[in-house]
Design a protein around this motif. Sequence first.
Motif, mmCIF file in Angstrom:
data_model
loop_
_atom_site.group_PDB
_atom_site.id
_atom_site.type_symbol
_atom_site.label_atom_id
_atom_site.label_comp_id
_atom_site.label_asym_id
_atom_site.label_seq_id
_atom_site.Cartn_x
_atom_site.Cartn_y
_atom_site.Cartn_z
ATOM 1 N N GLN A 160 0.809 -1.222 0.000
ATOM 2 C CA GLN A 160 0.000 0.000 0.000
ATOM 3 C C GLN A 160 0.844 1.274 0.000
ATOM 4 O O GLN A 160 0.552 2.231 0.698
ATOM 5 C CB GLN A 160 -0.965 -0.002 1.186
ATOM 6 N N ASP A 161 1.887 1.269 -0.868
ATOM 7 C CA ASP A 161 2.721 2.469 -0.977
ATOM 8 C C ASP A 161 2.372 3.302 -2.206
ATOM 9 O O ASP A 161 3.061 4.256 -2.527
ATOM 10 C CB ASP A 161 4.205 2.109 -0.974
ATOM 11 N N MET A 197 8.147 -4.846 -7.535
ATOM 12 C CA MET A 197 8.625 -6.164 -7.148
ATOM 13 C C MET A 197 8.458 -6.417 -5.648
ATOM 14 O O MET A 197 8.274 -7.557 -5.221
ATOM 15 C CB MET A 197 10.090 -6.345 -7.569
ATOM 16 N N PHE A 198 8.495 -5.357 -4.828
ATOM 17 C CA PHE A 198 8.292 -5.527 -3.397
ATOM 18 C C PHE A 198 6.890 -6.066 -3.095
ATOM 19 O O PHE A 198 6.703 -6.818 -2.139
ATOM 20 C CB PHE A 198 8.534 -4.206 -2.654
ATOM 21 N N ASP A 199 5.923 -5.682 -3.914
ATOM 22 C CA ASP A 199 4.568 -6.197 -3.738
ATOM 23 C C ASP A 199 4.503 -7.677 -4.070
ATOM 24 O O ASP A 199 3.888 -8.459 -3.343
ATOM 25 C CB ASP A 199 3.587 -5.404 -4.612
ATOM 26 N N SER A 237 -10.030 -6.742 -2.917
ATOM 27 C CA SER A 237 -10.101 -5.785 -4.026
ATOM 28 C C SER A 237 -8.702 -5.347 -4.466
ATOM 29 O O SER A 237 -8.500 -4.960 -5.607
ATOM 30 C CB SER A 237 -10.927 -4.566 -3.630
ATOM 31 N N ARG A 238 -7.741 -5.476 -3.581
ATOM 32 C CA ARG A 238 -6.371 -5.043 -3.856
ATOM 33 C C ARG A 238 -5.473 -6.204 -4.275
ATOM 34 O O ARG A 238 -4.591 -6.034 -5.126
ATOM 35 C CB ARG A 238 -5.838 -4.378 -2.577
ATOM 36 N N LEU A 239 -5.676 -7.366 -3.668
ATOM 37 C CA LEU A 239 -4.715 -8.458 -3.844
ATOM 38 C C LEU A 239 -5.196 -9.612 -4.707
ATOM 39 O O LEU A 239 -4.387 -10.425 -5.153
ATOM 40 C CB LEU A 239 -4.283 -8.987 -2.465
#
Length: 70
Positions: free
Chosen positions: A15-16, A21-23, A43-45
Amino acid sequence: VSGTVSTVLAGDYDQDGQVDMFDAMGLYGAVSAGAEFAEDDYSRLDVNQDGEINMFDVMAIYGIVSGGQE
């Protein structure tokens, strides 16, 4: 009328405000560890929108950041 508008960025695990790649690495670690996700995480992942957060979503995020799909 007043209120708050929030934007969900699909694949933004940490959530930045960007998908990188960190996600992919963060979600990989969470899925590998058997993490349970909150309803609002979907909804995000759930990047491929199959109703599950799993390694297919990690691969989808990797595809996004490597330029394979948008």
